[in-house]
Design an enzyme around this catalytic site. Structure first.
Site, short mmCIF file in Angstrom:
data_model
loop_
_atom_site.label_atom_id
_atom_site.label_comp_id
_atom_site.label_asym_id
_atom_site.label_seq_id
_atom_site.Cartn_x
_atom_site.Cartn_y
_atom_site.Cartn_z
N LYS A 268 40.37 10.14 17.71
CA LYS A 268 39.78 10.23 19.04
C LYS A 268 38.26 10.18 18.90
O LYS A 268 37.66 10.99 18.20
CB LYS A 268 40.20 11.53 19.72
CG LYS A 268 39.51 11.79 21.06
CD LYS A 268 39.84 13.19 21.60
CE LYS A 268 38.98 13.53 22.81
NZ LYS A 268 39.18 14.93 23.25
N LYS A 280 32.66 19.91 32.95
CA LYS A 280 32.67 21.11 32.10
C LYS A 280 31.54 22.05 32.51
O LYS A 280 30.54 21.61 33.09
CB LYS A 280 32.48 20.72 30.63
CG LYS A 280 33.65 19.98 30.01
CD LYS A 280 33.33 19.61 28.57
CE LYS A 280 34.48 18.87 27.92
NZ LYS A 280 35.64 19.74 27.66
N GLU A 352 41.03 13.89 28.91
CA GLU A 352 40.84 12.43 28.78
C GLU A 352 41.25 11.88 27.43
O GLU A 352 41.61 10.72 27.31
CB GLU A 352 39.37 12.08 29.07
CG GLU A 352 38.40 12.22 27.91
CD GLU A 352 38.30 13.63 27.35
OE1 GLU A 352 38.09 13.76 26.14
OE2 GLU A 352 38.44 14.60 28.11
N ARG A 354 43.83 12.29 25.55
CA ARG A 354 45.21 11.80 25.47
C ARG A 354 45.38 10.48 26.23
O ARG A 354 46.25 9.68 25.89
CB ARG A 354 46.15 12.88 26.01
CG ARG A 354 46.01 13.20 27.48
CD ARG A 354 46.55 14.56 27.84
NE ARG A 354 45.73 15.64 27.31
CZ ARG A 354 46.01 16.94 27.45
NH1 ARG A 354 47.10 17.31 28.09
NH2 ARG A 354 45.21 17.86 26.95
#
Length: 504
Positions: A268, A280, A352, A354
């Protein structure tokens, strides 16, 4: 720094410094006893006087010890002999290196590699010492105008081995340790890079540098237009809000035969993760540059692999993207169609990783892989479950799980298996699409893995969540280089199996 191994007695060594251990309570190690005999009890006299107790990490530097050929002797506290742990051993090595750098010794012969750690041999001791040494010397100062340089740094370090019969294994430990340390440094350098420089394009450029540096590596860069043609719409949705387009970098290492199926490592590579529309909190958001820690570890493992010249085929994939809020960013409530054709209802744009990985995991089917391992800083829930010392491992495949856990144990790069029972899958049910992209707070790391598992039906697959281990916060903030050591050990083991099978 140069590393060597040898087998000899400490009293016969002529060096700038000899390093030997002292155990609690004030008891000399075997190597220190030999120096004590040569010096007519000089060391034992110091111990009786209480100059050093032998507690873990204590250091006592001696000059011109009587009858000893070396200029200096460094006594290192190693704690209670029977209680010496793997972690303590690595801490002792790191502090020893820091002390040697302060002494001005340009070279040293270290007898700490002879210390007994339960269940470990000389190979382990030497390899871990090399990795711990290089890790302790690491600094990321590319953007500092005033760099701190050691005046007379240690340049040559020799580890002593108890028996000449073990020298061949010790030489192999040096080779493996240096490759892992080089890969870990590459991982840390990449992960520590600021996000205004380390963009998805920068990841691709680094992959191309590996191509230029190693004959057996070739790279292929898939840009956003190509991804659109491949219908990788889930991956692209994550990148929509960013000014930096997505790039997927494929690093092909060809060390095996043409008919050998490749191992695929997927990292990733969110070069910055603001959370998107599901923004966030501001505190600590700077650390979201480390959301490409999985890609950085794949990059480091591929470099280590190439340096070791292992006889296997491996494809490393850096799934680069940036997740930002914008007028065109994807939203909670959106339904995305993945490359596999399955649909996903987005409940949180901060889940995000995944959505990027699922399309990559579908893409890799074309390689007919032997197995696939994805590495991702995927969930905060992983930190809640396992803290910052242990990575989470999830897989429906027992054989692959065993291999990775074994590599974890061998390398000291710790991982722990979490369950993936079918009961967790229903937490991803959606009234509007095939699945949601989050399953709620309970078992967050597991439901993330369950999500990914829906795209991996056609090959053996495992998932490593390194959210808690890829970097550290606080005063020593920085990338850790994990799990490069675990991944490299996994590849070493696979290559040894290939070699064994080829010879049978």
């Amino acid at each position: 720094m140069e590393f060597f191994v040898k087998s000899g007695n400490p009293e016969k060594q002529r060096s700038a410094c000899i390093v030997v251990g002292v155990f609690e309570p004030r008891r000399l190690s075997h190597a220190a006893e030999l120096l004590d005999e040569t010096s007519d009890g000089y060391l034992s006299t110091l111990l009786r006087r209480g100059d050093i107790e032998g507690k873990v990490g204590q250091m006592l530097l001696l000059h011109h010890v009587p009858n000893v050929l070396s200029e200096r002797v460094l006594l290192v506290g190693c704690g209670k002999e029977r209680d010496l742990t793997e972690t303590q051993y690595k801490q002792i090595i790191a502090k020893t290196i820091a002390t040697l750098n302060d002494t001005g010794s340009l070279e040293a012969i270290c007898f700490l590699s002879e210390l007994h750690i339960k269940g470990r041999d000389s190979y382990w001791a030497v390899r871990q010492a090399v990795e711990a040494t290089q890790d302790s010397l690491y600094s990321f100062d590319q953007f500092k105008t005033n760099k701190e340089n050691t005046r007379r740094p240690l340049r040559k370090l020799t580890f002593n081995i108890p028996s000449r019969k073990e020298l061949a294994r010790a030489e192999l430990a040096l080779q493996h340790g240096l490759a892992v340390a080089s890969g870990a440094k590459a991982c840390k350098d990449l992960a520590n890079m600021p996000p205004n420089i380390c963009t998805p394009l920068y990841l691709a450029q680094q992959a191309q540098i590996l191509d230029a540096d190693f004959e057996k590596i070739s790279t292929e860069i898939i840009d956003s237009e190509q991804m659109a043609e491949l219908k990788m719409d889930s991956y692209l949705a994550v990148a929509k809000g960013s000014a930096h387009p997505a790039y997927m970098s494929l690093i092909h290492y060809k060390g095996g035969t043409n008919d050998q199926k490749p191992i695929v490592l997927v990292g990733k590579g969110l070069t910055f993760d603001s959370g998107g529309i599901s923004l966030k909190p501001g505190a600590g958001m700077d650390e979201m540059k480390y959301d490409m820690g999985g890609a950085a570890s794949v990059f480091g493992a591929m470099k280590a692999l190439a340096q070791l010249n292992l006889p296997i085929n491996v494809i490393g994939i850096l799934a680069g993207a940036e997740n930002m809020p914008a007028g065109n960013a994807y939203r909670p409530g959106d339904i995305l169609t993945t490359m596999s054709g399955q649909t996903v209802e987005v409940l949180n744009t901060d889940a995000e990783g995944r959505l990027v990985l699922c399309d990559v995991l579908t893409y890799v089917e074309r390689f007919q892989p032997e197995c696939v391992v994805d590495i991702a800083t995927l969930t905060g829930a992983c930190i809640v479950a396992l803290g910052h010392n242990i990575s989470a491992l999830m897989s429906p495949h027992k054989g692959l799980t065993h291999e990775l856990l074994n590599a974890s144990n061998q390398s000291g790069d710790k991982a722990w298996q979490l369950p993936m029972d079918d009961e967790f899958q229903k937490l991803l049910d959606s009234p509007f699409a095939d699945m949601t992209n989050v399953g709620g707070r309970p078992a967050g790391s597991i439901t993330a893995a369950c999500f990914l598992s829906r795209f991996t039906k056609n090959y053996n697959w495992a998932h490593l969540d390194v959210a808690g281990t890829a970097w550290r916060s606080g005063i020593n903030k920085g990338a850790t280089g994990r799990p490069v050591s675990l991944l490299t050990q996994f590849l070493i083991n696979r290559s040894e199996n290939e070699t064994t099978e080829a010879n049978n």
